[in-house]
Design a protein around this motif. Sequence first.
Motif, PDB file in Angstrom:
ATOM      1  N   VAL A 192     -16.292  28.757 -15.362  1.00 35.98           N
ATOM      2  CA  VAL A 192     -15.114  29.563 -15.621  1.00 35.98           C
ATOM      3  C   VAL A 192     -13.873  28.862 -15.071  1.00 35.98           C
ATOM      4  N   ASN A 193     -12.765  29.067 -15.707  1.00 37.15           N
ATOM      5  CA  ASN A 193     -11.456  28.573 -15.261  1.00 37.15           C
ATOM      6  C   ASN A 193     -10.849  29.661 -14.372  1.00 37.15           C
ATOM      7  N   PRO A 194     -10.777  29.447 -13.037  1.00 40.37           N
ATOM      8  CA  PRO A 194     -10.355  30.530 -12.130  1.00 40.37           C
ATOM      9  C   PRO A 194      -8.961  31.095 -12.439  1.00 40.37           C
ATOM     10  N   TRP A 463      -8.626  45.907  -6.258  1.00 41.41           N
ATOM     11  CA  TRP A 463      -9.922  45.655  -6.886  1.00 41.41           C
ATOM     12  C   TRP A 463     -10.181  44.160  -7.116  1.00 41.41           C
ATOM     13  N   LEU A 464      -9.187  43.316  -6.836  1.00 37.82           N
ATOM     14  CA  LEU A 464      -9.410  41.879  -6.879  1.00 37.82           C
ATOM     15  C   LEU A 464      -9.835  41.379  -5.501  1.00 37.82           C
ATOM     16  N   ASN A 465     -10.677  40.376  -5.460  1.00 37.61           N
ATOM     17  CA  ASN A 465     -11.141  39.772  -4.219  1.00 37.61           C
ATOM     18  C   ASN A 465     -10.087  38.763  -3.750  1.00 37.61           C
ATOM     19  N   ARG A 466      -9.324  39.126  -2.741  1.00 39.34           N
ATOM     20  CA  ARG A 466      -8.227  38.256  -2.312  1.00 39.34           C
ATOM     21  C   ARG A 466      -8.740  36.984  -1.658  1.00 39.34           C
ATOM     22  N   ASN A 467      -9.919  37.024  -1.066  1.00 38.33           N
ATOM     23  CA  ASN A 467     -10.504  35.802  -0.522  1.00 38.33           C
ATOM     24  C   ASN A 467     -10.798  34.805  -1.646  1.00 38.33           C
ATOM     25  N   TRP A 468     -11.272  35.319  -2.761  1.00 40.18           N
ATOM     26  CA  TRP A 468     -11.543  34.455  -3.920  1.00 40.18           C
ATOM     27  C   TRP A 468     -10.250  33.828  -4.430  1.00 40.18           C
ATOM     28  N   LEU A 469      -9.179  34.619  -4.494  1.00 39.20           N
ATOM     29  CA  LEU A 469      -7.885  34.074  -4.907  1.00 39.20           C
ATOM     30  C   LEU A 469      -7.471  32.929  -3.990  1.00 39.20           C
ATOM     31  N   HIS A 470      -7.619  33.144  -2.694  1.00 37.46           N
ATOM     32  CA  HIS A 470      -7.211  32.135  -1.715  1.00 37.46           C
ATOM     33  C   HIS A 470      -8.098  30.892  -1.798  1.00 37.46           C
ATOM     34  N   GLN A 471      -9.397  31.090  -1.916  1.00 35.81           N
ATOM     35  CA  GLN A 471     -10.327  29.962  -1.954  1.00 35.81           C
ATOM     36  C   GLN A 471     -10.094  29.063  -3.155  1.00 35.81           C
ATOM     37  N   ASN A 472      -9.646  29.641  -4.250  1.00 32.99           N
ATOM     38  CA  ASN A 472      -9.403  28.865  -5.460  1.00 32.99           C
ATOM     39  C   ASN A 472      -7.958  28.369  -5.563  1.00 32.99           C
ATOM     40  N   GLY A 473      -7.188  28.639  -4.502  1.00 35.49           N
ATOM     41  CA  GLY A 473      -5.815  28.161  -4.498  1.00 35.49           C
ATOM     42  C   GLY A 473      -4.953  28.774  -5.576  1.00 35.49           C
ATOM     43  N   LEU A 591     -21.047  48.461 -15.141  1.00 37.31           N
ATOM     44  CA  LEU A 591     -20.422  48.181 -13.845  1.00 37.31           C
ATOM     45  C   LEU A 591     -21.442  48.051 -12.719  1.00 37.31           C
ATOM     46  N   ASN A 592     -22.638  48.558 -12.940  1.00 36.69           N
ATOM     47  CA  ASN A 592     -23.687  48.454 -11.920  1.00 36.69           C
ATOM     48  C   ASN A 592     -24.724  47.392 -12.264  1.00 36.69           C
ATOM     49  N   SER A 593     -24.436  46.575 -13.257  1.00 35.15           N
ATOM     50  CA  SER A 593     -25.404  45.576 -13.702  1.00 35.15           C
ATOM     51  C   SER A 593     -25.490  44.405 -12.730  1.00 35.15           C
ATOM     52  N   GLU A 594     -26.525  43.598 -12.907  1.00 35.17           N
ATOM     53  CA  GLU A 594     -26.715  42.418 -12.065  1.00 35.17           C
ATOM     54  C   GLU A 594     -25.574  41.427 -12.248  1.00 35.17           C
ATOM     55  N   ILE A 595     -25.143  41.253 -13.486  1.00 32.67           N
ATOM     56  CA  ILE A 595     -24.047  40.313 -13.763  1.00 32.67           C
ATOM     57  C   ILE A 595     -22.768  40.744 -13.056  1.00 32.67           C
ATOM     58  N   ALA A 596     -22.495  42.041 -13.059  1.00 30.75           N
ATOM     59  CA  ALA A 596     -21.274  42.547 -12.410  1.00 30.75           C
ATOM     60  C   ALA A 596     -21.256  42.164 -10.938  1.00 30.75           C
ATOM     61  N   ASN A 597     -22.406  42.182 -10.315  1.00 30.88           N
ATOM     62  CA  ASN A 597     -22.496  41.839  -8.890  1.00 30.88           C
ATOM     63  C   ASN A 597     -22.343  40.345  -8.626  1.00 30.88           C
ATOM     64  N   GLN A 598     -22.466  39.537  -9.651  1.00 32.80           N
ATOM     65  CA  GLN A 598     -22.396  38.089  -9.484  1.00 32.80           C
ATOM     66  C   GLN A 598     -20.990  37.529  -9.701  1.00 32.80           C
ATOM     67  N   ILE A 599     -20.060  38.360 -10.111  1.00 34.89           N
ATOM     68  CA  ILE A 599     -18.700  37.889 -10.389  1.00 34.89           C
ATOM     69  C   ILE A 599     -17.894  37.938  -9.094  1.00 34.89           C
ATOM     70  N   PRO A 600     -17.492  36.782  -8.557  1.00 34.60           N
ATOM     71  CA  PRO A 600     -16.853  36.756  -7.238  1.00 34.60           C
ATOM     72  C   PRO A 600     -15.368  37.106  -7.258  1.00 34.60           C
ATOM     73  N   ALA A 601     -14.811  37.299  -8.432  1.00 39.05           N
ATOM     74  CA  ALA A 601     -13.359  37.466  -8.523  1.00 39.05           C
ATOM     75  C   ALA A 601     -12.893  38.857  -8.119  1.00 39.05           C
ATOM     76  N   TRP A 602     -13.799  39.786  -8.007  1.00 41.84           N
ATOM     77  CA  TRP A 602     -13.355  41.160  -7.768  1.00 41.84           C
ATOM     78  C   TRP A 602     -14.086  41.854  -6.627  1.00 41.84           C
ATOM     79  N   ASN A 603     -13.531  42.997  -6.268  1.00 45.38           N
ATOM     80  CA  ASN A 603     -14.091  43.888  -5.257  1.00 45.38           C
ATOM     81  C   ASN A 603     -14.816  44.995  -6.022  1.00 45.38           C
TER      82      ASN A 603
END
Length: 644
Positions: A192-194, A463-473, A591-603
Amino acid sequence: MCGIAGILLDDDSEIDSHILKSLSSSLGDRGPDDLGFLGWSGTSPVQITRNPETLQASRIYLLHRRLSILDLSSAGWQPMATANGRFYIVFNGEIYNYIELQTQLEALGHPFYSHSDTEVLLAAYAQWGVSALNKLVGMFAFAILDTWERTIFLARDFFGIKPLYYTYYQNGLAFASEIKALLKLTGIKRRVNPQRLYDYLRSGLTDYGDETLFADIKQLPPSHFLKVSLEQPQQIQIERYWQLELNQNLDISFTEATKHLQHLFLESVNLHLRSDVAVGAALSGGIDSSAIIMSMRHLQGEKLQLHTFSYIASDSSLSEEKWVDTITEAANVVAHKIQPAPEDLITDLNQLIDLQDEPFGSTSIYAQYRVFQGAKAAGIKVMLDGQGADELLGGYRPYLAARLASLLCQGQYRKAREFWQRVAKLPGTNQNKLLLRAIGLLLPPNIQASVRQLVNKDVKPSWLNRNWLHQNGLIPTIYQGKFAQEILRSELYSALTETSLPMLLRYEDRNSMTHSIESRVPFLTPALVNFIFSLPEEFIIAEDGTSKAIFRQAMRGIVPNAILDRQDKIGFATPEQKWLNSLRPWVEGVLNSEIANQIPAWNLPQIRAEFQAVVEGKSAFDFRIWRWVNLILWAERLNVNFEN
């Protein structure tokens, strides 16, 4: 209208015919009528065949899938060559002014053996090279092999109506009409393109510029060409061949401009009617689609058997059925109405995600999909549609704020106050939000975030993962304030090139081509767009806030006044909140699927909580919910990798 693809390698390599067949099959809906393959080693004669198993080891492979629209005979088959064997083309699109170009080229000594626009395009390139591009009126994405120069030339039309993607592959280059074709190639990563992921989640923004949601797949931007040597297939040269100028300011009266706009629009519709198969039209009931249909009838009279296809919302507040009926009666058409149910969305959603290649912003895309499905069932192969008109003529409500900002920036405070007061009376407007947005357009970028929070537009929602935003610059996209005095013009340009039209054209292309239908957009010609952008802003949005002011006047006497006097704006709007509420168990499951839990971009816990608040009526609905669901399903269907 077709599908194209190609592979350039750094030496002669025998590509497994199953790969070429897979590429061709993935583009099958774009061209169900015929297919063709080309192989060339750079030394031996060029091979052209319908059977890729007969191709010998080559340095370049081209393939084509044909949807026959002009010259239905075998004379229009591709790959097509010039008589001297120098140039070979695979072409997706239509050149509407091919008849006029053919006349010019015949005078220059070019013979023609077909009645196809492909042969005209090939001859135009042979005669004029890159300069041929600015002579075209049409939509196109094509590749031309020059066997003398040993290069491949790729080009995409002025506005990006037709798609063209590329990626680096086995020390070479591969390109195709759709991302899904490139994903068929072994070794193409699905990372994915962050930045694009953030842009989509935050604002629904996709398709602009040269990037995609896949980090390793690029798109050739609109009005650009790409040239590459067979000796160095990874060293590409990309250049812009056309640019819309923002600093044009015609000294013209409203009356004169109205007459010329009518002339340009009717001329464009007339060109877009050129076809050897039946032509229909999408009809929403709004000004743009109504103008196209009434112009078709105005130009060709009763001899034209015209079919229209309309999405009808089940929610009466979103339904435009009465406006649709007004036009179908006035134009004397064969009318087709489509009214999908929420359950239909679930049935068709996997196919919709597959065909679109990238996520999309709302379920209105599904309404469009069903309209084209209805057209195919009726035997229609060409459709005219109104894409681009809103971006050219200020059709969306936020443009009212841009016009207000222009008046404030120009120091016309009395006019600004009067405009603000008048606009407040229009349906779907909020006076306070209008003013806040206008002020936001005038502010420096460093304080725009605060204004966005005032209107619930936080660039870093919880609802966005701010750590992910920071880690990807990632730097959250904050609207860059325009300090030119004509802010509306600047906003329309952004919509045309970045924030709106590129996405809409992708939706249109995929939804039409999956049903083997060529969709044409007569608002998008260089002549028409250049003229509209040269007009004063008050010709676009009038003093009372009426959008498309000059176009409404230009269509008087052709389109019923009841349509031209409309002040509401609906379009292909679906009752999305009601749909999601009725499909609540399904949405919760996604929203409760396995894939949803694997997406690091969000909370994800926050996302689930916000969805619950919406369905319980504790929080306002917006399209972020659909973006969440769509991203999960897209990631699952296309096996997307979210790791760097």
